[in-house]
Design a protein around this motif. Structure first.
Motif: not given
Length: 280
Positions: A127-136, A93-94
């Motif tokens: 959601v693979m995790g937090r954080p995770t790549d936004t575009l992916s 998340p951002f």
């Protein structure tokens, strides 16, 4: 071209037309012509989202109504776009800036009730995790919709809610778009619905016919990159093959033609819509 035919002469009420393509960095509007029979008085406005809206008023009775728009655009969107996402938003998340958050407003709020949190639970699979790549993450959600929901051409009015689409496991392009929009909003991302035309010269994309058709997709706002188009129907990212006409918070706000007539519902005999998109 949109054609209405009536059993007897009817008096037409005002019609709202959203047919003029939006100009973007990837689309240059070269010409646009609107022809309506019977003759109508046309008033143009730009709505809160910057869409060009024609309001048509009629003074005569008629047994038919034909609305024909012709447009020429330069479509320069790359097939494999690169998005300059800001470092602050590269990972989800951002947090949006205070200004962006205020301006996005309701665009980051789900539009459909989900009291049991079913949609929130459904999106967690991507959601693979937090954080995770936004575009992916956004690509995975869009592609996941296509993988889990079967596509259908549905000419009846109305749009399914996100949970109805998940439960049925089938939907049209507008159902796919609504599902992706509310899913992204569930994650707190500013998202808007888009209506327009799908340009498909090879006739190999879902939702197209004879090289073109009306279409629906979404745009997600990511700092640095701005509004990124996602077409879940065709697992595509970016503006290639897409000609936007209108954007809005809710799918009902971007219906191409809305109008009325005085008479019984049975007076409407037929409604035909034809779209042709071709190279010049």
């Amino acid at each position: 071209m949109t054609t209405y035919r009536y059993r007897d002469s009817v008096r037409l009420g005002p019609h709202r037309l959203m047919l003029r393509p939006r100009e973007t960095r990837d689309i240059t509007l070269r010409s646009f012509d609107l022809e309506i029979v019977p003759t109508a008085r046309i008033d143009w406005i730009n709505d809160v989202s910057g869409n060009a809206i024609a309001s048509a008023s009629f003074d005569v009775t008629t047994k038919s109504l034909t609305i024909r728009s012709r447009t020429t655009v330069d479509l320069t969107a790359p097939v494999w776009p690169v998005f300059p996402i800001a470092a602050s938003a590269a990972s989800y998340p951002f947090i949006y800036s205070e200004e962006d958050w205020t301006d996005l407003g309701a665009l980051s709020t789900p539009q459909y009730a989900d009291d049991a949190g079913r949609l929130s639970n459904w999106v967690e699979q991507f959601v693979m995790g937090r954080p995770t790549d936004t575009l992916s993450l956004l690509k995975d959600i869009s592609n996941g919709i296509t993988a889990q929901i079967a596509y259908e051409i549905r000419e009846t009015e109305g749009t399914q809610g996100p949970l109805e689409t998940i439960d049925r496991g089938i939907g049209s392009c507008r159902d796919f778009a609504v599902l992706l929009a509310d899913t992204a909003r569930t994650l707190g991302l500013g998202t808007r619905l888009v209506s327009g035309y799908l340009y498909d010269p090879t006739d190999d994309r879902l939702g197209s016919a004879a090289a073109g058709f009306t279409h629906a997709w979404v745009e997600v706002y990511v700092p640095g990159a701005g509004w990124i188009p996602f077409d879940p129907t065709n697992r595509s990212v970016g503006s290639a093959h897409l000609i936007p006409v209108a954007v809005a918070r809710n799918i009902s706000q971007i219906t191409p033609v809305i109008g009325s007539f005085q008479g019984d519902k049975s007076d409407l005999i037929s409604l035909d819509v034809a779209v042709r998109v071709e190279d010049q």
